[in-house]
Design a protein around this motif. Structure first.
Motif, PDB file in Angstrom:
ATOM      1  N   PRO A  93       0.767   9.195 -10.886  1.00  0.00           N
ATOM      2  CA  PRO A  93       1.448   9.058  -9.586  1.00  0.00           C
ATOM      3  C   PRO A  93       1.119   7.739  -8.873  1.00  0.00           C
ATOM      4  CG  PRO A  93       0.338  11.187  -9.735  1.00  0.00           C
ATOM      5  CD  PRO A  93      -0.055  10.395 -10.932  1.00  0.00           C
ATOM      6  N   LEU A  94      -0.098   7.279  -9.030  1.00  0.00           N
ATOM      7  CA  LEU A  94      -0.493   6.019  -8.415  1.00  0.00           C
ATOM      8  C   LEU A  94       0.277   4.849  -9.031  1.00  0.00           C
ATOM      9  CD1 LEU A  94      -2.309   4.488  -6.451  1.00  0.00           C
ATOM     10  CD2 LEU A  94      -4.046   4.421  -8.240  1.00  0.00           C
ATOM     11  N   LEU A  95       0.372   4.835 -10.356  1.00  0.00           N
ATOM     12  CA  LEU A  95       1.113   3.764 -11.027  1.00  0.00           C
ATOM     13  C   LEU A  95       2.600   3.826 -10.678  1.00  0.00           C
ATOM     14  CD1 LEU A  95      -0.627   3.718 -14.520  1.00  0.00           C
ATOM     15  CD2 LEU A  95      -0.786   2.001 -12.720  1.00  0.00           C
ATOM     16  N   ARG A  96       3.151   5.028 -10.595  1.00  0.00           N
ATOM     17  CA  ARG A  96       4.566   5.166 -10.211  1.00  0.00           C
ATOM     18  C   ARG A  96       4.806   4.618  -8.796  1.00  0.00           C
ATOM     19  NH1 ARG A  96       7.491   7.608 -13.892  1.00  0.00           N
ATOM     20  NH2 ARG A  96       6.558   9.150 -15.281  1.00  0.00           N
ATOM     21  N   PHE A  97       3.879   4.917  -7.903  1.00  0.00           N
ATOM     22  CA  PHE A  97       3.981   4.380  -6.540  1.00  0.00           C
ATOM     23  C   PHE A  97       3.957   2.858  -6.570  1.00  0.00           C
ATOM     24  CE2 PHE A  97       1.604   2.528  -3.006  1.00  0.00           C
ATOM     25  CZ  PHE A  97       2.471   2.802  -1.966  1.00  0.00           C
ATOM     26  N   LEU A  98       3.037   2.284  -7.323  1.00  0.00           N
ATOM     27  CA  LEU A  98       2.915   0.826  -7.382  1.00  0.00           C
ATOM     28  C   LEU A  98       4.182   0.186  -7.940  1.00  0.00           C
ATOM     29  CD1 LEU A  98      -0.765   0.482  -8.632  1.00  0.00           C
ATOM     30  CD2 LEU A  98       0.100   0.079  -6.325  1.00  0.00           C
ATOM     31  N   VAL A  99       4.726   0.761  -9.004  1.00  0.00           N
ATOM     32  CA  VAL A  99       5.943   0.213  -9.606  1.00  0.00           C
ATOM     33  C   VAL A  99       7.100   0.271  -8.608  1.00  0.00           C
ATOM     34  CG1 VAL A  99       7.682   0.630 -11.387  1.00  0.00           C
ATOM     35  CG2 VAL A  99       5.256   0.704 -11.976  1.00  0.00           C
ATOM     36  N   ARG A 100       7.193   1.379  -7.881  1.00  0.00           N
ATOM     37  CA  ARG A 100       8.300   1.591  -6.950  1.00  0.00           C
ATOM     38  C   ARG A 100       8.208   0.685  -5.715  1.00  0.00           C
ATOM     39  NH1 ARG A 100       7.597   6.810  -6.402  1.00  0.00           N
ATOM     40  NH2 ARG A 100       6.408   6.637  -4.485  1.00  0.00           N
ATOM     41  N   GLU A 101       6.994   0.426  -5.232  1.00  0.00           N
ATOM     42  CA  GLU A 101       6.845  -0.232  -3.928  1.00  0.00           C
ATOM     43  C   GLU A 101       6.370  -1.682  -3.981  1.00  0.00           C
ATOM     44  OE1 GLU A 101       7.950   1.361  -1.357  1.00  0.00           O
ATOM     45  OE2 GLU A 101       8.179   3.262  -2.399  1.00  0.00           O
TER      46      GLU A 101
END
Length: 195
Positions: A93-101
């Protein structure tokens, strides 16, 4: 004065006096002030459970909350401990957040800081996992795109600065020429020359 047993200050009965009293029709009743309940991530920060605080912030799916918690953890020097030691399930979830934002200007600085800490904490392990590898590659691609955009913006800003400087120099030279007036060849001079 006459005193009744149990109504003296400091006794339990004195403490309970008035609890059964109902307000009259014209009485003003002051409500209790209730403290606002802290959000789950704030409670975890107060308990120094930084890893749980970051997880709770990620559960909100609100980038402003995640960025604020990450910034708070970084300020406390707890960002690395909050990220280190995560399983693939908790890192995803942390990596997904970083990719998205990472491409959004409001969160780019915080995302780059968190991404740096993730790479510091996991290094080569992030490249070995089948779950995190695509996310790390997407993050790298997003960061590369952001860096290319920043490079183009810097070039455009430099070109604009040169154009504006040239325009400002032309305006100031044109203004001086207008003050001097046209040269009619009589040698009479002008106001700007002082003759």
């Amino acid at each position: 004065p006459e005193r009744f047993f149990g109504t003296n200050p400091g006794t339990y009965r004195y403490f309970l006096r008035g609890l059964q009293h109902e307000p009259a029709g014209g009485d003003v009743v002051v409500g209790e002030k209730r403290r606002k309940k802290l959000a789950d991530y704030d409670q975890e920060i107060r308990r120094f459970r930084f890893k749980n605080a970051l997880d709770e912030a990620l559960k909100t799916q609100d980038p402003a909350v995640v960025a604020a918690v990450a910034e708070d953890l970084a300020q406390r020097g707890a960002l690395l401990p909050a990220i280190r030691g995560r399983s693939e399930k908790h890192l995803e979830p942390l990596l997904r957040f970083l990719v998205r934002e990472v491409g959004k200007p409001a969160y780019a600085r915080v995302c780059c800081r968190v991404a740096d800490v993730v790479l510091e904490a996991y290094g080569d392990q992030a490249w070995d996992s089948a779950v995190t590898l695509p996310l790390v590659q997407s993050l790298r691609s997003a960061v590369d795109q952001e860096l290319a955009l920043q490079q183009r913006l810097t070039e455009v800003a430099g070109a604009l600065e040169a154009l504006l400087a040239g325009h400002a120099a032309g305006v100031s030279a044109g203004g001086a020429a207008r003050l001097a007036g046209p040269d009619d060849g009589t040698g009479a001079g002008s106001v700007a020359d002082g003759r």
